[in-house]
Scaffold this active site. Structure first.
Site, PDB file in Angstrom:
ATOM      1  N   CYS A  33      -0.903 -21.947  -9.996  1.00  0.00           N
ATOM      2  CA  CYS A  33      -0.565 -21.831 -11.415  1.00  0.00           C
ATOM      3  C   CYS A  33       0.251 -23.043 -11.893  1.00  0.00           C
ATOM      4  O   CYS A  33       1.175 -23.482 -11.222  1.00  0.00           O
ATOM      5  CB  CYS A  33       0.245 -20.552 -11.648  1.00  0.00           C
ATOM      6  SG  CYS A  33       0.635 -20.276 -13.384  1.00  0.00           S
ATOM      7  N   CYS A  37       7.625 -21.055 -12.845  1.00  0.00           N
ATOM      8  CA  CYS A  37       8.525 -19.900 -12.731  1.00  0.00           C
ATOM      9  C   CYS A  37       9.175 -19.880 -11.335  1.00  0.00           C
ATOM     10  O   CYS A  37       8.461 -19.821 -10.327  1.00  0.00           O
ATOM     11  CB  CYS A  37       7.731 -18.616 -12.963  1.00  0.00           C
ATOM     12  SG  CYS A  37       6.663 -18.710 -14.413  1.00  0.00           S
ATOM     13  N   CYS A  40       8.217 -17.232  -8.644  1.00  0.00           N
ATOM     14  CA  CYS A  40       6.826 -16.840  -8.385  1.00  0.00           C
ATOM     15  C   CYS A  40       6.154 -17.602  -7.248  1.00  0.00           C
ATOM     16  O   CYS A  40       6.117 -18.837  -7.234  1.00  0.00           O
ATOM     17  CB  CYS A  40       6.011 -17.003  -9.663  1.00  0.00           C
ATOM     18  SG  CYS A  40       4.322 -16.380  -9.454  1.00  0.00           S
ATOM     19  N   CYS A  77      -4.350  -2.610 -13.250  1.00  0.00           N
ATOM     20  CA  CYS A  77      -3.872  -3.842 -13.873  1.00  0.00           C
ATOM     21  C   CYS A  77      -4.386  -5.063 -13.117  1.00  0.00           C
ATOM     22  O   CYS A  77      -4.279  -5.130 -11.890  1.00  0.00           O
ATOM     23  CB  CYS A  77      -2.343  -3.842 -13.898  1.00  0.00           C
ATOM     24  SG  CYS A  77      -1.654  -5.360 -14.565  1.00  0.00           S
ATOM     25  N   CYS A 108      -5.265  -2.635 -17.811  1.00  0.00           N
ATOM     26  CA  CYS A 108      -4.199  -3.552 -18.204  1.00  0.00           C
ATOM     27  C   CYS A 108      -4.514  -4.922 -17.624  1.00  0.00           C
ATOM     28  O   CYS A 108      -5.141  -5.017 -16.567  1.00  0.00           O
ATOM     29  CB  CYS A 108      -2.885  -3.016 -17.635  1.00  0.00           C
ATOM     30  SG  CYS A 108      -1.470  -4.082 -17.926  1.00  0.00           S
ATOM     31  N   CYS A 168       2.968  -4.164 -22.647  1.00  0.00           N
ATOM     32  CA  CYS A 168       3.686  -3.905 -21.398  1.00  0.00           C
ATOM     33  C   CYS A 168       4.590  -5.118 -21.188  1.00  0.00           C
ATOM     34  O   CYS A 168       4.103  -6.230 -20.981  1.00  0.00           O
ATOM     35  CB  CYS A 168       2.685  -3.760 -20.253  1.00  0.00           C
ATOM     36  SG  CYS A 168       3.467  -3.654 -18.628  1.00  0.00           S
ATOM     37  N   ARG A 240       8.627   1.337 -15.702  1.00  0.00           N
ATOM     38  CA  ARG A 240       8.017   1.231 -14.376  1.00  0.00           C
ATOM     39  C   ARG A 240       8.955   0.590 -13.360  1.00  0.00           C
ATOM     40  O   ARG A 240       9.480  -0.496 -13.565  1.00  0.00           O
ATOM     41  CB  ARG A 240       6.709   0.446 -14.432  1.00  0.00           C
ATOM     42  CG  ARG A 240       6.043   0.418 -13.038  1.00  0.00           C
ATOM     43  CD  ARG A 240       4.615  -0.106 -13.028  1.00  0.00           C
ATOM     44  NE  ARG A 240       3.891   0.313 -14.186  1.00  0.00           N
ATOM     45  CZ  ARG A 240       3.528  -0.496 -15.158  1.00  0.00           C
ATOM     46  NH1 ARG A 240       3.786  -1.767 -15.094  1.00  0.00           N
ATOM     47  NH2 ARG A 240       2.897  -0.028 -16.193  1.00  0.00           N
TER      48      ARG A 240
HETATM   49  N1  SAM Z   1       0.698 -15.605 -15.047  1.00  0.00           N
HETATM   50  C1  SAM Z   1       0.892 -14.496 -15.869  1.00  0.00           C
HETATM   51  C2  SAM Z   1       2.277 -14.432 -16.467  1.00  0.00           C
HETATM   52  O1  SAM Z   1       3.191 -15.017 -15.950  1.00  0.00           O
HETATM   53  O2  SAM Z   1       2.428 -13.755 -17.465  1.00  0.00           O
HETATM   54  C3  SAM Z   1       0.579 -13.185 -15.190  1.00  0.00           C
HETATM   55  C4  SAM Z   1       0.936 -12.961 -13.749  1.00  0.00           C
HETATM   56  S1  SAM Z   1       2.686 -13.019 -13.327  1.00  0.00           S
HETATM   57  C5  SAM Z   1       2.662 -12.997 -11.606  1.00  0.00           C
HETATM   58  C6  SAM Z   1       3.294 -11.446 -13.870  1.00  0.00           C
HETATM   59  C7  SAM Z   1       4.744 -11.140 -13.698  1.00  0.00           C
HETATM   60  O3  SAM Z   1       5.044 -10.896 -12.352  1.00  0.00           O
HETATM   61  C8  SAM Z   1       5.755 -12.196 -14.089  1.00  0.00           C
HETATM   62  O4  SAM Z   1       5.973 -12.223 -15.453  1.00  0.00           O
HETATM   63  C9  SAM Z   1       7.009 -11.741 -13.365  1.00  0.00           C
HETATM   64  O5  SAM Z   1       7.785 -10.915 -14.190  1.00  0.00           O
HETATM   65  C10 SAM Z   1       6.444 -10.944 -12.175  1.00  0.00           C
HETATM   66  N2  SAM Z   1       6.751 -11.589 -10.886  1.00  0.00           N
HETATM   67  C11 SAM Z   1       6.206 -12.712 -10.388  1.00  0.00           C
HETATM   68  N3  SAM Z   1       6.734 -13.034  -9.189  1.00  0.00           N
HETATM   69  C12 SAM Z   1       7.642 -12.083  -8.911  1.00  0.00           C
HETATM   70  C13 SAM Z   1       8.544 -11.868  -7.828  1.00  0.00           C
HETATM   71  N4  SAM Z   1       8.608 -12.707  -6.801  1.00  0.00           N
HETATM   72  N5  SAM Z   1       9.348 -10.788  -7.856  1.00  0.00           N
HETATM   73  C14 SAM Z   1       9.296  -9.929  -8.916  1.00  0.00           C
HETATM   74  N6  SAM Z   1       8.476 -10.088  -9.965  1.00  0.00           N
HETATM   75  C15 SAM Z   1       7.662 -11.154  -9.984  1.00  0.00           C
HETATM   76  C1  DTB Z   2       5.059  -6.964 -13.404  1.00  0.00           C
HETATM   77  O1  DTB Z   2       6.018  -6.755 -14.175  1.00  0.00           O
HETATM   78  N1  DTB Z   2       5.123  -6.984 -12.092  1.00  0.00           N
HETATM   79  C2  DTB Z   2       3.851  -7.268 -11.496  1.00  0.00           C
HETATM   80  C3  DTB Z   2       2.959  -7.311 -12.735  1.00  0.00           C
HETATM   81  N2  DTB Z   2       3.832  -7.198 -13.822  1.00  0.00           N
HETATM   82  C4  DTB Z   2       1.760  -8.037 -12.858  1.00  0.00           C
HETATM   83  C5  DTB Z   2       3.776  -8.413 -10.598  1.00  0.00           C
HETATM   84  C6  DTB Z   2       4.759  -8.382  -9.459  1.00  0.00           C
HETATM   85  C7  DTB Z   2       4.500  -9.558  -8.591  1.00  0.00           C
HETATM   86  C8  DTB Z   2       5.350  -9.587  -7.367  1.00  0.00           C
HETATM   87  C9  DTB Z   2       5.116 -10.768  -6.518  1.00  0.00           C
HETATM   88  C10 DTB Z   2       3.744 -10.880  -5.944  1.00  0.00           C
HETATM   89  O2  DTB Z   2       3.210  -9.914  -5.345  1.00  0.00           O
HETATM   90  O3  DTB Z   2       3.143 -11.947  -6.060  1.00  0.00           O
HETATM   91 FE1  SF4 Z   3       2.141 -18.573 -13.092  1.00  0.00          FE
HETATM   92 FE2  SF4 Z   3       3.564 -16.972 -11.551  1.00  0.00          FE
HETATM   93 FE3  SF4 Z   3       4.657 -17.965 -13.723  1.00  0.00          FE
HETATM   94 FE4  SF4 Z   3       2.688 -16.098 -13.935  1.00  0.00          FE
HETATM   95  S1  SF4 Z   3       4.716 -15.820 -13.089  1.00  0.00           S
HETATM   96  S2  SF4 Z   3       2.913 -18.006 -15.105  1.00  0.00           S
HETATM   97  S3  SF4 Z   3       1.466 -16.672 -12.146  1.00  0.00           S
HETATM   98  S4  SF4 Z   3       3.983 -19.147 -11.949  1.00  0.00           S
END
Ligand code: SAM
Ligand code: DTB
Ligand code: SF4
Length: 319
Positions: A33, A37, A40, A77, A108, A168, A240
């Site tokens: 990506c 973030c 992530c 989702c 979702c 959401c 959630r």
């Molecule tokens: N890329 C899209 C975005 O950022 O909106 C969708 C996928 S992203 C992985 C969805 C959400 O997962 C992020 O907004 C964040 O709140 C959550 N997330 C990502 N990595 C995480 C982590 N290591 N621990 C907890 N939540 C996480």
């Molecule tokens: C949200 O609030 N939590 C989810 C979802 N929306 C898509 C993602 C959690 C991701 C946790 C780290 C991972 O498994 O990559």
């Molecule tokens: Fe990309 Fe992860 Fe950020 Fe979603 S949360 S925009 S997947 S880096």
């Protein structure tokens, strides 16, 4: 104790039964990506041991959705590691949405930023919810993400709302934020024109190679406090208990349910990391006298915000 008492009371007034919504999650496009973030594992900016995958085939997604339904999930989702959906892949995502809807599940998606046209197309395909998190307070956000702004997130959320898709939107605890940041995140959510129908509260999953891999643990009771506050501030929303349950013991989860959490991610995996085990979850719910929700319940149509109540009743509105 007062906070827990109030939160539980609000919860029982809004949701009469002891049902927990089970929502399954699937990564349909993994890793690589362009956003940075700090939490992530899917960001291309961090050195992570993760196999990147292009958009997977709709058939595979639908097979997974069917399996999730058979396990008892009512909501499915789909998550993609995109800044925003691209023109080549988007039609296939629409196909997935139609397929999930045809299974009779709530559908979702979380695909990054959207323009108006994309939001409308997903609504037409039958999307029930769009997930787009604000993560933390406006002030703390800049320390976590530099490739987009808080306002960008709010703009996408407004487009989702305008297209008639349910919102959401929630955040993550454990990003090095102060208590004030958690309060401000909840205030942002609760002061939206309408409350998000679904509010995921994630506990940071610390993944090796991300800038937050060594972030300090938060006090688990502060997590419960945030759940309780979310319940009080957004009475009719699904709150959630999202990422991070893998590292929570049963008693802590039970406290979160008491405080008003009424939805979980259900299934072996979140997007790239492990989730709590399915058998364990079902047993835990049974031990607590909680039931998996059988059919998707519509949250109340109009939820008045605290601000609007204050304005309507001629009370002082906090700045
Ligand atoms: N890329 C899209 C975005 O950022 O909106 C969708 C996928 S992203 C992985 C969805 C959400 O997962 C992020 O907004 C964040 O709140 C959550 N997330 C990502 N990595 C995480 C982590 N290591 N621990 C907890 N939540 C996480
Ligand atoms: C949200 O609030 N939590 C989810 C979802 N929306 C898509 C993602 C959690 C991701 C946790 C780290 C991972 O498994 O990559
Ligand atoms: Fe990309 Fe992860 Fe950020 Fe979603 S949360 S925009 S997947 S880096």
């Amino acid at each position: 104790m007062d906070l827990l008492y109030r939160a539980h009371k609000v919860h029982r007034e809004a949701f009469v039964d002891h049902e927990i919504q089970l929502s399954s999650l699937m990564s349909i496009k993994t890793g690589g990506c362009p956003e940075d973030c700090a939490y992530c594992p899917q960001s291309a900016h961090h050195e992570i041991e993760l196999e990147n995958e292009r958009l997977i085939e709709p058939d595979r997604v639908l097979a997974e959705a069917k399996a999730a339904k058979a396990r008892g999930a009512t909501r499915f989702c789909m998550g993609a590691a995109w800044k925003s959906p691209n023109a080549r892949d988007f039609p296939r995502v629409l196909e997935m949405i139609r397929g999930v809807k045809d299974l009779g599940m709530e559908c979702c998606a979380t695909l990054g930023s959207l323009n108006e046209e994309q939001a409308r197309a997903m609504k037409d395909a039958g999307l029930s919810y769009y997930n787009h998190n604000l993560d933390t307070s406006r002030e703390h956000y800049g320390k976590i993400v530099s490739t987009r702004s808080y306002q960008d997130r709010l703009d996408t959320l407004a487009r989702v709302r305008d297209a008639g898709i349910k919102v959401c939107c929630g955040g993550i605890l454990g990003l090095g934020e102060a208590e004030q940041d958690r309060a401000k995140l909840l205030m942002e959510l609760a002061n939206m024109p309408r409350h998000p129908e679904s509010v995921p509260i994630n506990l940071l999953v610390k993944v090796k190679g991300t800038p937050l891999e060594d972030a300090d643990d938060i006090d688990p009771f502060d997590f419960v406090r945030a759940v309780a506050m979310a319940r009080i501030m957004m009475p009719k929303s699904y709150v959630r208990l999202s990422a991070g349950r893998h590292d929570m013991d049963d008693a802590l989860q039970a406290l979160c349910f008491f405080a008003g959490a009424n939805s979980i991610f259900f299934g072996e995996k979140l997007l790239t990391t492990a989730n709590a085990a399915v058998d364990h979850d079902l047993r835990l719910l049974a031990r607590l006298g909680l039931k998996p929700q059988v059919s998707a319940q519509e949250p109340a149509k109009e939820i008045e915000s605290e601000r609007s109540i204050l304005e309507r009743t001629g009370n002082a509105v906090p700045a």
